[in-house]
Design an enzyme around this catalytic site. Structure first.
Site, short mmCIF file in Angstrom:
data_model
loop_
_atom_site.label_atom_id
_atom_site.label_comp_id
_atom_site.label_asym_id
_atom_site.label_seq_id
_atom_site.Cartn_x
_atom_site.Cartn_y
_atom_site.Cartn_z
N GLY A 125 -24.40 -5.36 -4.45
CA GLY A 125 -24.87 -5.31 -3.23
C GLY A 125 -24.87 -6.45 -2.83
O GLY A 125 -24.53 -5.67 -0.80
N HIS B 223 -15.50 15.76 26.82
CA HIS B 223 -17.33 16.16 27.28
C HIS B 223 -17.79 17.14 26.85
O HIS B 223 -17.61 18.40 26.13
CB HIS B 223 -16.95 16.75 29.11
CG HIS B 223 -18.03 17.17 29.91
ND1 HIS B 223 -18.40 16.31 30.18
CD2 HIS B 223 -18.33 18.36 30.06
CE1 HIS B 223 -19.36 17.00 31.32
NE2 HIS B 223 -19.58 17.58 31.02
P1 FAD Z 1 -24.26 -10.91 0.24
O1 FAD Z 1 -24.20 -9.85 0.60
O2 FAD Z 1 -25.04 -12.28 0.97
O3 FAD Z 1 -23.96 -11.11 -1.49
C1 FAD Z 1 -23.34 -12.65 -1.61
C2 FAD Z 1 -24.28 -12.14 -3.45
O4 FAD Z 1 -23.65 -12.57 -3.86
C3 FAD Z 1 -25.18 -11.76 -3.76
O5 FAD Z 1 -25.50 -9.98 -4.10
C4 FAD Z 1 -25.82 -12.98 -4.65
O6 FAD Z 1 -27.28 -12.44 -5.39
C5 FAD Z 1 -24.44 -13.42 -5.39
N1 FAD Z 1 -24.36 -14.86 -5.96
C6 FAD Z 1 -24.91 -15.43 -4.77
N2 FAD Z 1 -24.77 -17.11 -5.83
C7 FAD Z 1 -23.75 -16.05 -6.76
C8 FAD Z 1 -24.04 -16.88 -8.26
N3 FAD Z 1 -23.13 -18.60 -8.29
N4 FAD Z 1 -23.59 -16.38 -9.19
C9 FAD Z 1 -23.31 -14.99 -9.15
N5 FAD Z 1 -23.45 -14.17 -8.35
C10 FAD Z 1 -24.60 -14.88 -6.95
N6 FAD Z 1 -24.90 -7.20 8.74
C11 FAD Z 1 -23.72 -5.98 9.67
O7 FAD Z 1 -22.89 -6.32 10.20
N7 FAD Z 1 -24.60 -4.55 9.77
C12 FAD Z 1 -25.52 -4.66 10.32
O8 FAD Z 1 -26.24 -3.73 10.48
C13 FAD Z 1 -26.62 -5.75 8.74
N8 FAD Z 1 -28.04 -5.99 9.46
C14 FAD Z 1 -28.79 -6.40 8.53
C15 FAD Z 1 -29.94 -6.64 8.70
C16 FAD Z 1 -30.79 -7.99 7.97
C17 FAD Z 1 -32.26 -7.25 7.57
C18 FAD Z 1 -30.29 -8.83 6.81
C19 FAD Z 1 -31.04 -10.59 6.66
C20 FAD Z 1 -28.84 -9.07 7.18
C21 FAD Z 1 -28.12 -7.73 7.57
N9 FAD Z 1 -26.45 -7.49 8.19
C22 FAD Z 1 -25.33 -6.89 8.12
C23 FAD Z 1 -25.83 -9.55 7.32
C24 FAD Z 1 -24.92 -8.57 6.54
O9 FAD Z 1 -26.00 -8.46 5.55
C25 FAD Z 1 -24.33 -9.46 5.88
O10 FAD Z 1 -23.20 -10.16 6.71
C26 FAD Z 1 -23.54 -9.71 4.81
O11 FAD Z 1 -24.36 -9.59 3.81
C27 FAD Z 1 -22.91 -10.45 3.91
O12 FAD Z 1 -22.10 -10.47 2.60
P2 FAD Z 1 -21.46 -11.23 1.50
O13 FAD Z 1 -20.67 -10.46 1.60
O14 FAD Z 1 -20.40 -12.76 2.55
O15 FAD Z 1 -22.69 -11.39 1.19
#
Ligand code: FAD
Length: 472
Positions: A40, A450
């Site tokens: 996740g 509405h």
């Molecule tokens: P991530 O969700 O960061 O997932 C990356 C995954 O890759 C992680 O599980 C990590 O462990 C894994 N990983 C990294 N390197 C490796 C490797 N070499 N090998 C194997 N696994 C690896 N966005 C919204 O749209 N709505 C919101 O309400 C919102 N609220 C947020 C609140 C907070 C406090 C924060 C911090 C962020 C929020 N965001 C929100 C932003 C959102 O969480 C991110 O934009 C989103 O999670 C990005 O998704 P991603 O798949 O790019 O990466």
């Protein structure tokens, strides 16, 4: 052939796990590599979901304390149990964790737990997290990198017990007495709202001259007024000169300087840094295969989300742009469809909505008024206040407005900016309208139910194309 896949996705955040599901549905033999036991990514474990869980819990408390009496609802003794609130949040995360694992199984996606690290352009190692020893080697035709981002910190500082990032803030054991938040963006405002409602004294320090500076100025000004009314102190145009932790007193001092060199000091028991996020590519082995990154570390991709190595795509936070879960998801779907040879529509980055879950919520899609001015386009603006709506009165949330900006000649909707109850859900009407390149007259001529907050669309639309509205 066991460890050979059509597609390997690295990272199980919203970008990664959704790409994997779509790929498997479209017939690709798919594997996903995730560093942690829990799937996740940031969104589920330390981002969107835990923050929204605590925003909802603290909102109920805030409403019970400040609004319920006007509905004729009274409590003998109102209190909250912070531990229970946090446990509820943890349970929600765990449940969804299980849900994603189930989806991986259901879609026959093979899960590897460990750090994915490139060996060649068609193979990677899955390594132990601690020792970095290779556990397995897997081979792929295509790969999608979705390794996300981590909270940025100031040079020479580390996150710890009192200088915290959003990750630690969402897992505190206590409600801070005085919380200093550096950074008045989305995360700063949301986390500030949670702890403000639970009784913390909040100071938000922002280097720019306004908070949420990349959204429309009208939203920035209005949400500032609303937050200040609820006793959040907001200080803008300040640069940080030093942060000192006085361990014995459990006190943090943040020293700042204004534009005219005036020095000030703020103290608190915690200091949250919400100053942006940094792409995460540690141990990914990009250097082994020569994948290009920009100066900040974001992976460089072309319009089709391919890196300079064409069978390796990158999506989500690790390529920059709007760091939002739904942007990562859209890119994941696009990348998979491109890999299997479909011709998906190019992503419309102008139409990625942004939402802030304050109370009331802030939501926005399309261009801001300043951007339109810079483009020297002639435009109309219709701003309709929520307080005129019957639904706003019944709900008790009359703050905010809906601002619609249209092209003066064509009447096409160029941007919609909302503050109001349910704005997060309402913004989709604007996204759909703009995706179909609707005019304000189109919106005016659609029947809106509405009483709802969505009537503000119809009213603002009429303001745009006839310069009058029904209820104002
Ligand atoms: P991530 O969700 O960061 O997932 C990356 C995954 O890759 C992680 O599980 C990590 O462990 C894994 N990983 C990294 N390197 C490796 C490797 N070499 N090998 C194997 N696994 C690896 N966005 C919204 O749209 N709505 C919101 O309400 C919102 N609220 C947020 C609140 C907070 C406090 C924060 C911090 C962020 C929020 N965001 C929100 C932003 C959102 O969480 C991110 O934009 C989103 O999670 C990005 O998704 P991603 O798949 O790019 O990466």
């Amino acid at each position: 052939m066991n460890n050979v896949y059509d597609l390997v996705v690295i990272g199980s955040g919203p970008g990664g796990y959704i790409s994997a599901i779509r790929a498997s549905q479209l017939g690709l033999r798919t594997a996903i590599v995730e560093k942690y036991q829990e799937l996740g990514g940031t969104c589920l474990n330390v981002g969107c979901i835990p923050s929204k869980s605590l925003l909802d819990s603290s909102k109920y408390f805030f409403l019970a304390k400040n609004h319920y009496s006007s509905h004729g609802i009274f409590f003998e003794k109102l209190f909250f149990d912070f531990k229970k609130m946090m446990n509820r949040k943890n349970d929600i995360v765990k449940n969804i964790n299980r849900g994603i694992k189930f989806l991986m199984k259901k879609n026959k996606i093979i899960l590897y737990q460990g750090i994915g690290s490139f060996k060649t352009v068609n193979s990677l190692s899955v390594k132990e997290i601690k020792s970095l020893k290779e556990k397995q080697e897997i081979k792929f035709k295509y790969c999608i990198i979705s390794t996300g981002s981590i909270p940025s910190c100031f040079p020479n500082l580390n996150f710890g017990n009192q200088i915290i990032s959003s990750t630690e803030a969402l897992s505190l054991n206590e409600v801070p007495n005085k919380l200093i938040i550096i950074g008045g963006g989305i995360i700063g405002l949301e986390l500030g709202s949670i702890f403000n409602r639970l009784g913390s004294q909040i100071t938000i320090i922002e280097v720019m001259d306004k908070i949420i500076s990349n959204m429309d100025d009208s939203l920035s000004q209005e949400i500032r007024k609303i937050l200040e009314k609820s006793s959040i102190q907001i200080e803008t145009s300040l640069s940080i000169t030093n942060i000192l932790v006085e361990k014995n007193k459990k006190e943090i001092s943040v020293f700042v300087k204004s534009k005219n060199e005036k020095e000030m000091k703020f103290t608190g028991d915690y200091c949250l840094l919400s100053i942006g996020r940094t792409p995460y590519t540690k141990n990914l082995g990009l250097e082994n295969i020569g994948i290009h990154q920009d100066q900040k570390g974001f992976i460089l991709v072309n319009d089709s989300l391919q890196s300079n190595i064409k069978n390796i795509y990158a999506i989500g936070d690790v390529i920059g742009g709007k760091m939002l879960a739904h942007k990562a998801e859209e890119e994941g779907l696009y990348a998979v469809e491109h890999i299997i040879g479909q011709k998906p529509n190019k992503l419309n980055y102008d139409l990625i909505p942004s939402v802030i879950y304050t109370y009331p919520e802030v939501a926005s899609v399309g261009r801001t008024e300043n951007e339109i001015k810079k483009e020297k386009m002639e435009y109309n603006v219709g701003t309709f206040p929520m307080k005129v709506l019957g639904r706003a009165h019944t709900s008790g949330c009359t703050e905010g407005f809906l601002k619609m900006i249209t092209h003066k000649k064509t009447d096409e909707i160029l941007g919609v900016h909302i503050i109001g109850d349910h704005a997060a859900d309402m913004i989709m009407e604007a996204s759909i309208a703009m995706e179909f390149r609707s005019s304000s007259e189109d919106i005016y001529r659609i029947c809106h139910p509405h009483p709802t907050f969505s009537e503000s669309f119809k009213e603002a639309a009429l303001l745009n194309f006839e310069n009058r509205s029904i209820h104002m």
